[in-house]
Design an enzyme around this catalytic site. Structure first.
Site, PDB file in Angstrom:
ATOM      1  CG  ASP A 113      -1.934   1.053   1.288  1.00  0.00           C
ATOM      2  OD1 ASP A 113      -3.048   0.764   1.725  1.00  0.00           O
ATOM      3  OD2 ASP A 113      -1.633   2.204   0.891  1.00  0.00           O
ATOM      4  CE1 TYR A 134      -5.571   9.216  -5.288  1.00  0.00           C
ATOM      5  CE2 TYR A 134      -7.109  10.959  -4.707  1.00  0.00           C
ATOM      6  CZ  TYR A 134      -6.860   9.733  -5.275  1.00  0.00           C
ATOM      7  OH  TYR A 134      -7.899   9.025  -5.841  1.00  0.00           O
ATOM      8  NE  ARG A 176      -2.129  10.496   6.575  1.00  0.00           N
ATOM      9  CZ  ARG A 176      -2.323   9.356   5.949  1.00  0.00           C
ATOM     10  NH1 ARG A 176      -2.245   8.221   6.601  1.00  0.00           N
ATOM     11  NH2 ARG A 176      -2.579   9.327   4.656  1.00  0.00           N
ATOM     12  CG  ASP A 184      -3.028   3.398  -2.215  1.00  0.00           C
ATOM     13  OD1 ASP A 184      -4.047   2.700  -2.144  1.00  0.00           O
ATOM     14  OD2 ASP A 184      -2.516   3.972  -1.231  1.00  0.00           O
ATOM     15  CD  GLU A 185      -5.366  -1.070  -0.425  1.00  0.00           C
ATOM     16  OE1 GLU A 185      -5.515  -2.262  -0.110  1.00  0.00           O
ATOM     17  OE2 GLU A 185      -6.161  -0.177  -0.124  1.00  0.00           O
TER      18      GLU A 185
HETATM   19  P1  DGT Z   1      -2.242   5.670   3.814  1.00  0.00           P
HETATM   20  O1  DGT Z   1      -2.319   4.466   2.955  1.00  0.00           O
HETATM   21  O2  DGT Z   1      -3.042   5.554   5.055  1.00  0.00           O
HETATM   22  O3  DGT Z   1      -0.853   6.129   4.098  1.00  0.00           O
HETATM   23  O4  DGT Z   1      -2.919   6.896   3.052  1.00  0.00           O
HETATM   24  P2  DGT Z   1      -3.511   6.932   1.592  1.00  0.00           P
HETATM   25  O5  DGT Z   1      -3.722   8.360   1.255  1.00  0.00           O
HETATM   26  O6  DGT Z   1      -2.657   6.190   0.647  1.00  0.00           O
HETATM   27  O7  DGT Z   1      -4.914   6.251   1.798  1.00  0.00           O
HETATM   28  P3  DGT Z   1      -5.537   5.017   1.063  1.00  0.00           P
HETATM   29  O8  DGT Z   1      -4.496   4.014   0.784  1.00  0.00           O
HETATM   30  O9  DGT Z   1      -6.698   4.611   1.905  1.00  0.00           O
HETATM   31  O10 DGT Z   1      -6.127   5.600  -0.269  1.00  0.00           O
HETATM   32  C1  DGT Z   1      -5.339   5.886  -1.428  1.00  0.00           C
HETATM   33  C2  DGT Z   1      -5.780   7.183  -2.059  1.00  0.00           C
HETATM   34  O11 DGT Z   1      -7.154   7.116  -2.402  1.00  0.00           O
HETATM   35  C3  DGT Z   1      -5.640   8.388  -1.175  1.00  0.00           C
HETATM   36  O12 DGT Z   1      -4.364   8.973  -1.288  1.00  0.00           O
HETATM   37  C4  DGT Z   1      -6.724   9.293  -1.618  1.00  0.00           C
HETATM   38  C5  DGT Z   1      -7.780   8.381  -2.164  1.00  0.00           C
HETATM   39  N1  DGT Z   1      -8.863   8.201  -1.178  1.00  0.00           N
HETATM   40  C6  DGT Z   1      -8.825   7.511  -0.032  1.00  0.00           C
HETATM   41  N2  DGT Z   1      -9.992   7.567   0.615  1.00  0.00           N
HETATM   42  C7  DGT Z   1     -10.805   8.307  -0.171  1.00  0.00           C
HETATM   43  C8  DGT Z   1     -12.172   8.735  -0.053  1.00  0.00           C
HETATM   44  O13 DGT Z   1     -12.873   8.434   0.914  1.00  0.00           O
HETATM   45  N3  DGT Z   1     -12.664   9.506  -1.074  1.00  0.00           N
HETATM   46  C9  DGT Z   1     -11.915   9.841  -2.158  1.00  0.00           C
HETATM   47  N4  DGT Z   1     -12.465  10.574  -3.131  1.00  0.00           N
HETATM   48  N5  DGT Z   1     -10.642   9.462  -2.302  1.00  0.00           N
HETATM   49  C10 DGT Z   1     -10.094   8.716  -1.318  1.00  0.00           C
HETATM   50 MG    MG Z   2      -2.264   4.122   0.805  1.00  0.00          MG
END
Ligand code: DGT
Ligand code: MG
Length: 603
Positions: free
Chosen positions: A23, A28, A60, A115-116
């Site tokens: 992951d 983004y 965060r 991203d997974e």
């Molecule tokens: P992490 O994995 O916890 O370090 O953080 P992220 O940002 O990689 O989160 P992740 O893996 O759950 O989701 C990947 C991307 O998907 C994230 O960068 C932005 C997008 N994303 C996540 N949750 C949502 C959501 O609820 N709505 C929308 N529109 N996009 C989302």
């Molecule tokens: Mg992620």
């Protein structure tokens, strides 16, 4: 949820697989930080409409969380830098690059969202174990609850090797693409995914099978089990099964009263951390589409502007994909003011592949082509909307839903020459030298994307009327002129023939199949004269005196020398190659997937 039929069956106490789940950290946000390094050191939030969809770890630390309102995030962190993340193009591109990089380990990779990814490294682990001393293998990264008795099946050692591989993969993603990542390592997908975020960011965690049940019981809600959706959760909760421990403890018979027998077993297994679903190699999407939502649009010219903007963006995605679309779908969300509700409607139609041109290996559409597409879109729109009455739209969508597949069918030579494919690749012909022929070529449209067509193509674009044979002739003429055919997304390294040779072989084969179906007519009669000349040119180069009678000499002569030699040796020594000369059919049965089979004339 997976059906039990798609699962692999392994012995009860064996944990033969090694699965890695990767992951990307704050995905983004990392894309934006890579684009603009100044953002690396400041708290950063990615905004879509009025929501923070993700933030970097700096933000965060201030308490900015995913899905926070922008206004709340700014209260929490007044110096939060905001970047608009509504255009997903660069995120998709980064996601594709990561996926491509993961392919280089030659293991099955299943993409999950943007991203997974899951990677099944079982075979790679086995290979590595052949060349190392088991005692010297150590874990990389964190281990969930380290204490444990060595499992008799040897999975602990395999997972150690897998953790080393996970570290190697993450390092390569960082070195080549700049992204930090987290990884989970386990003997199944469920556990690999669930332990992945235990040490965020930029770290990895391994869990051994004996801790599965105990780890699962730490999940407060059944909803946290990845393949349990909202509906199943609701049903479980309605029967007072709320936590994963509840699910572990409820008798299977009770579960079977509320779910199908398969589902009940699956739920029970999941609660215990058991999951046999395989890592399924991800292929290309069946459709490529974009949608734009808004408050209300009620004027046709505004709709046209929206479609025009959407089309520009969609054409970029299609160019990156590399396949030639042959079907277009228009979607609208109509607001029903009286009922205070809205609903979606779609129409689709076939489009001519000649709208798309391949220049220097890249798919492009001229201004005239774009106008043609806009005409088609607005005709579909007119089918969906009665313009004599007022309308209110809250969304427009465009999608290419079928693609031209070339030479990727079951009997394509590509299938004989590639080891580990699920064939999604397209060989792009240089069809810019011909329009009439390629516009006819609907014959090879991807069978997997046979969605219903609401309009016949005749209503929008003239349907192909020329026979298939003519299409191929024109294509071959095109090839002989250009002498180029570029395999855009094909893993060329896995082929023994280069793309040009493949084109020739496949065309010749298809052409000869055409001829075998129809008795050879005189060139004047069926317009084959040009084609026959070209065939002769290609055929003259080789020598197939030693070929069995059933071999198409032109096909044979189009092969590279070394392959011709290899085949001749096999034909000379049928016993050593596991075949007999008795008949092509026998040969087919004796060796079901050899290159020799390719030379059996198609009935
Ligand atoms: P992490 O994995 O916890 O370090 O953080 P992220 O940002 O990689 O989160 P992740 O893996 O759950 O989701 C990947 C991307 O998907 C994230 O960068 C932005 C997008 N994303 C996540 N949750 C949502 C959501 O609820 N709505 C929308 N529109 N996009 C989302
Ligand atoms: Mg992620």
């Amino acid at each position: 949820m997976e059906s039990s039929s798609s699962t692999c069956n392994y012995g009860d106490n064996e944990h033969p697989r090694s699965i890695i789940h990767i992951d990307i950290d704050c995905f983004y946000a990392q894309v934006e930080m890579l684009r603009n390094p100044e953002l690396r050191t400041v708290p950063l939030g990615i905004q879509q409409k009025n929501i923070i969809v993700t933030s970097n770890y700096e933000a965060r630390n201030y308490g900015v969380q995913k899905c926070m309102l922008v206004s709340d995030a700014l209260k929490t962190c007044p110096n939060l830098k905001l970047v608009n993340g509504e255009d997903l193009h660069d995120y998709r591109a980064a996601s594709n690059k990561i996926f491509e990089l993961l392919q280089t380990w030659k293991c099955p990779v299943e993409k999950l969202g943007m991203d997974e990814n899951f990677i099944d490294v079982t075979k790679l682990v086995e290979e590595k174990l052949k060349c190392v001393h088991i005692e010297s293998v150590t874990h990389s990264g964190h281990i969930y609850n380290e204490s444990g008795i060595e499992c008799l099946c040897g999975c602990h050692t395999r997972l150690k090797v897998a953790s080393q591989l996970a570290n190697e993969i993450r390092q390569k993603i960082y070195d080549e693409l700049g992204f930090t990542t987290c990884a989970g390592i386990a003997h199944n997908k469920l556990l690999a995914k669930l332990v992945c975020p235990l040490h965020k960011p930029n770290n990895q965690t391994t869990i051994c099978p004996e801790h599965a049940t105990e780890f699962m019981s730490t999940l407060q809600s059944v909803r946290f089990i990845p393949s349990i959706g909202l509906k199943t959760t609701e049903t479980l909760i309605s029967h007072k099964i709320i936590s994963v421990t509840d699910l572990q403890q409820v008798p299977l018979d009770i579960l079977k009263k509320h779910f199908s027998s398969d589902m009940a077993v699956r739920l029970k297994n999941l609660s215990l951390g058991e999951d046999n679903t395989p890592v399924k190699q991800t292929g290309k999407p069946q459709s490529i589409g974009l949608e734009d939502s808004f408050k209300t649009v009620s004027v046709k010219s505004e709709v046209e502007d929206k479609f025009c903007a959407l089309l520009q963006r969609l054409l970029i995605l299609v160019r990156e994909d590399g396949r030639i679309p042959v079907s277009l779908r228009v979607t609208l969300r109509k607001k029903d003011a009286k009922r205070l509700s809205s609903h979606r409607e779609s129409r689709q139609c076939q489009i001519s592949p000649s709208i798309f041109i391949i220049t220097n290996g890249s798919l492009t559409v001229t201004n005239v082509g774009q106008q043609k597409l806009m005409t088609i879109i607005m005709r579909l729109f007119n089918k969906l909307i009665d313009l004599s009455k007022p309308f209110h739209l809250t969304l427009v969508g465009l999608a290419f839903t079928k693609f031209q597949e070339r030479m990727t069918g079951r009997s394509s030579i590509v299938n004989y020459l590639m080891n580990d494919i699920s064939v999604q690749s397209v060989l792009n012909l240089q069809n810019d030298c011909d329009t009439s022929a390629s516009s006819m070529d609907y014959s090879a449209a991807s069978p997997s994307s046979s969605t219903t067509t609401d309009l016949s193509d005749a209503e929008v674009e003239p349907s192909p009327k020329k026979p298939k044979k003519v299409t191929w002739i024109a294509k071959r003429r095109c090839l002989s002129k250009e002498e180029v055919a570029s395999p855009s997304k094909l893993k060329v390294g896995e082929l023994r023939l280069n793309s040009k040779e493949l084109e020739k072989v496949s065309e010749l084969r298809l052409n000869s199949r055409d001829r075998s179906l129809t008795p050879r007519a005189s060139p004047a009669k069926d317009n084959l004269s040009d084609a026959s000349d070209t065939m002769k040119d290609i055929a003259e180069g080789g020598n197939c005196d030693d070929c069995p009678s059933y071999v198409d000499k032109e096909v044979f002569n189009a092969l590279p020398d070394e392959m011709q030699q290899e085949l001749k040796v096999m034909w000379k020594n049928p016993t050593s190659s596991g075949m007999t000369r008795s008949s092509p059919r026998t040969m087919n049965k004796a060796k079901p997937n050899t290159l020799l089979k390719y030379f059996v004339p198609h009935k």
